[in-house]
Write an enzyme that holds these catalytic residues in place. Structure first.
Site, mmCIF file in Angstrom:
data_model
loop_
_atom_site.group_PDB
_atom_site.id
_atom_site.type_symbol
_atom_site.label_atom_id
_atom_site.label_comp_id
_atom_site.label_asym_id
_atom_site.label_seq_id
_atom_site.Cartn_x
_atom_site.Cartn_y
_atom_site.Cartn_z
ATOM 1 N N LYS A 248 0.856 -1.197 0.000
ATOM 2 C CA LYS A 248 0.000 0.000 0.000
ATOM 3 C C LYS A 248 0.890 1.245 0.000
ATOM 4 O O LYS A 248 1.235 1.755 -1.059
ATOM 5 C CB LYS A 248 -0.982 -0.086 1.157
ATOM 6 N N THR A 278 6.746 -20.057 -2.083
ATOM 7 C CA THR A 278 7.870 -19.413 -2.759
ATOM 8 C C THR A 278 8.044 -17.995 -2.225
ATOM 9 O O THR A 278 7.055 -17.287 -2.029
ATOM 10 C CB THR A 278 7.608 -19.386 -4.286
HETATM 11 N N1 PMP Z 1 -4.398 -6.068 7.095
HETATM 12 C C1 PMP Z 1 -5.307 -5.152 6.743
HETATM 13 C C2 PMP Z 1 -5.905 -4.279 7.802
HETATM 14 C C3 PMP Z 1 -5.686 -5.000 5.395
HETATM 15 O O1 PMP Z 1 -6.599 -4.068 5.055
HETATM 16 C C4 PMP Z 1 -5.086 -5.825 4.412
HETATM 17 C C5 PMP Z 1 -5.419 -5.737 2.930
HETATM 18 N N2 PMP Z 1 -6.249 -4.793 2.533
HETATM 19 C C6 PMP Z 1 -4.156 -6.770 4.833
HETATM 20 C C7 PMP Z 1 -3.827 -6.866 6.180
HETATM 21 C C8 PMP Z 1 -3.479 -7.668 3.839
HETATM 22 O O2 PMP Z 1 -2.443 -6.981 3.201
HETATM 23 P P1 PMP Z 1 -1.939 -7.377 1.744
HETATM 24 O O3 PMP Z 1 -2.809 -6.672 0.761
HETATM 25 O O4 PMP Z 1 -0.514 -6.976 1.705
HETATM 26 O O5 PMP Z 1 -2.105 -8.881 1.633
#
Ligand code: PMP
Length: 409
Positions: A248, A278
C-alpha cells in the site's frame, strides 16, 4: 437443485457484467502515472481518475522504486527460485528485513509474500503455540487476522470496535495466569478511524498481555519516517509486534512482522505461510526496500496525502456529505444502501470519469454500504475539488441522505 443452479448462474452473469468495466480499469490503472487510468471504449481512450487505490503515496510509480526493480531483475532474474528455507533467500530479502526492523525500532523483522499471509502465518503461531493463550480481537479486524486466529485454535474474545472499556471488561474477567494477546489495527481499513493505541497499550501493561498491531494502512503514511501511528504517538515500544504491508504505502507487494528476535524466530520456524511457499521475487524486495528508504527520508508524499485528505474532509463537511471518520486518509463516504451505493459508483464513472469501488456486504455489514474513497498523494488540490463537486452532484441526483451520519467513533 436446478433452481439453485439457475439462480447462481443468473447472479454470476450480473456480477460479471457489473464487474467487467471495473476490472478493466483496475488492470489499466497501474500503466499510467499518478492516479489516472485509461479505459478503452470502442477504440477511444477515456481518462479515468482513480479514487480507491491503496497505492496511497504513488510509490508504485516512484522512479527510485522502478529503477531498483529493474536493476534487481537484471542482476537476479524474474523469480526467487524457491521458498525462503530452500534456495529462495536473496540478498534483498535480508536487507529488507534489516531495514524494516530498524524502521520500527524492533530487534528483528520477517518478510512474507503478502500482508495477508503475514497475519495468517504470524498469528497462527503467536496465538497458537503457547498453550492456554486467550486472544482479544477488535470486532473490525481484517479477514487475514481472523483467519490467522482461526488457524491458531486459540480461545478468542471479540471486543467492540475501539471500545477500550469493553476490552478491559473482557480481559479482567479472565484468569490472571493465562497468557493473553491483544490484536488490533491502527488505521482501520474500511472505517478509516484510528484505534486508541495508548489506552490499549496501558490495558496490555496492566494485565500482562502481549500486543499485535496491524499498521497496514499506516506504514509509509504516518509518524516520523512513516513508521506508523504507534511511532507517531511515541509508543511503538509498547507493542510487542508491529505488522505491515509493502503493497500500500510502499507501492509494491509483500507483508512483514517486526518484533523481539526470539518471537520472530519462532514465527520463522513454525509459520506455515512463511515456510511452505515461494519467497517474494528479488525485484519486489528490491523495489520495496527502495520504497521504504525513500519514505524514511522524504516527507513530501506524506504531506501531500495529509493535505489532500484534510481538504477532502472539509469539502465534504461543507456539502453535508456523510463520511465515517475524519481521522485518516481513508474517507469512507456513507451511503447505507446496497443499490444506491452501486449506482453512485456507476454514475461517478459514467458522468465524471471517476472510479471509486462501491463497498457492499460482506466487506461491510448490509445497510452500512460505503464508497471507500482514498485520495492519493498524486492528486492535486484541484482534483480534490472536482471530486467533491462530482460527489455533490451524484448525491443530488440520487437523493442520497446527507449529514446525520455515523461519524464519531
Ligand atoms: N491487514 C489489513 C488491515 C488490510 O486491510 C489488508 C489488505 N487490505 C491486509 C492486512 C493484507 O495486506 P496485503 O494486501 O498486503 O495482503
Amino acid at each position: 437443485m436446478t433452481l439453485h443452479v439457475d439462480l447462481f448462474s443468473q447472479e454470476m452473469k450480473e456480477f460479471a457484467h457489473h464487474k467487467r468495466q471495473f476490472l478493466e480499469i483496475g488492470r489499466n490503472a497501474g500503466r499510467f502515472p499518478s492516479a489516472v487510468a485509461r479505459q478503452g471504449h470502442d477504440g477511444t481512450d477515456v481518462e479515468i481518475s482513480v479514487w480507491c487505490s491503496n497505492d496511497y503515496l504513488g510509490m508504485g510509480q516512484n522512479p527510485s522504486v522502478i529503477e531498483a526493480m529493474k536493476e534487481a531483475i537484471d542482476a537476479f532474474g524474474a523469480g526467487s527460485g524457491g521458498s525462503r528455507n530452500i534456495g529462495g533467500t536473496n540478498h534483498y530479502h535480508v536487507l529488507l528485513e534489516k531495514e524494516l526492523a530498524a524502521f520500527h525500532g524492533k530487534e528483528a523483522a520477517l518478510l512474507f509474500s503478502s500482508g495477508y499471509t503475514a497475519n495468517d502465518g504470524a498469528l497462527s503461531v503467536l496465538a497458537g503455540r503457547m498453550p492456554g493463550t486467550i486472544v482479544y480481537s477488535d470486532a473490525l479486524n481484517h479477514a487475514s487476522i481472523i483467519d490467522g486466529l482461526r488457524h491458531s485454535g486459540a480461545q478468542k474474545r471479540i471486543f467492540r470496535h475501539n471500545d477500550v472499556a469493553h476490552l478491559e471488561e473482557l480481559i479482567a474477567a479472565d484468569p490472571a495466569d493465562r497468557p493473553k494477546l491483544i490484536v488490533l489495527e491502527s488505521v482501520y481499513s474500511m472505517s478509516g478511524d484510528i484505534a486508541p493505541l495508548a489506552e490499549i497499550a496501558d490495558i496490555a501493561k496492566r494485565y500482562g498481555a502481549s500486543t499485535f498491531l496491524d499498521e497496514v494502512h499506516a506504514v509509509g503514511m504516518y509518524g516520523p519516517e512513516g513508521a506508523g501511528i504507534a511511532a507517531r504517538e511515541g509508543i511503538a515500544d509498547d507493542f510487542t509486534v508491529i505488522m505491515g504491508t509493502l503493497a500500500k504505502g510502499f507501492g509494491t507487494a509483500g507483508g512483514y512482522i517486526a518484533g523481539p528476535a526470539a518471537l520472530v524466530d519462532a514465527v520463522r520456524s513454525f509459520s506455515r505461510s512463511f515456510i511452505f511457499t515461494t519467497s517474494l521475487p528479488p525485484a519486489i524486495a528490491a523495489g520495496a526496500l527502495a520504497g521504504v528508504r525513500h519514505l524514511r527520508s522524504s516527507d513530501e508524499e506524506r504531506d501531500r496525502l495529509r493535505d489532500n485528505a484534510q481538504l477532502l474532509h472539509r469539502l465534504l463537511d461543507e456539502r453535508n456529505i456523510p463520511f465515517v471518520s475524519p481521522m485518516s486518509h481513508i474517507v469512507s463516504v456513507f451511503v447505507g444502501d446496497d443499490s444506491l451505493c452501486r449506482k453512485a459508483s456507476e454514475f461517478l464513472l459514467q458522468r465524471h470519469g471517476i472510479y471509486v469501488q462501491a463497498i457492499n456486504a460482506p466487506s461491510v455489514k448490509a445497510g452500512e454500504e460505503i464508497l471507500r474513497v482514498a485520495p492519493s498523494a498524486t492528486h492535486t488540490s484541484s482534483d480534490v475539488e472536482k471530486f467533491a463537486e462530482a460527489l455533490d452532484g451524484i448525491w443530488q441526483e440520487l437523493d442520497i441522505p446527507r449529514t446525520e451520519h455515523t461519524r464519531g467513533n
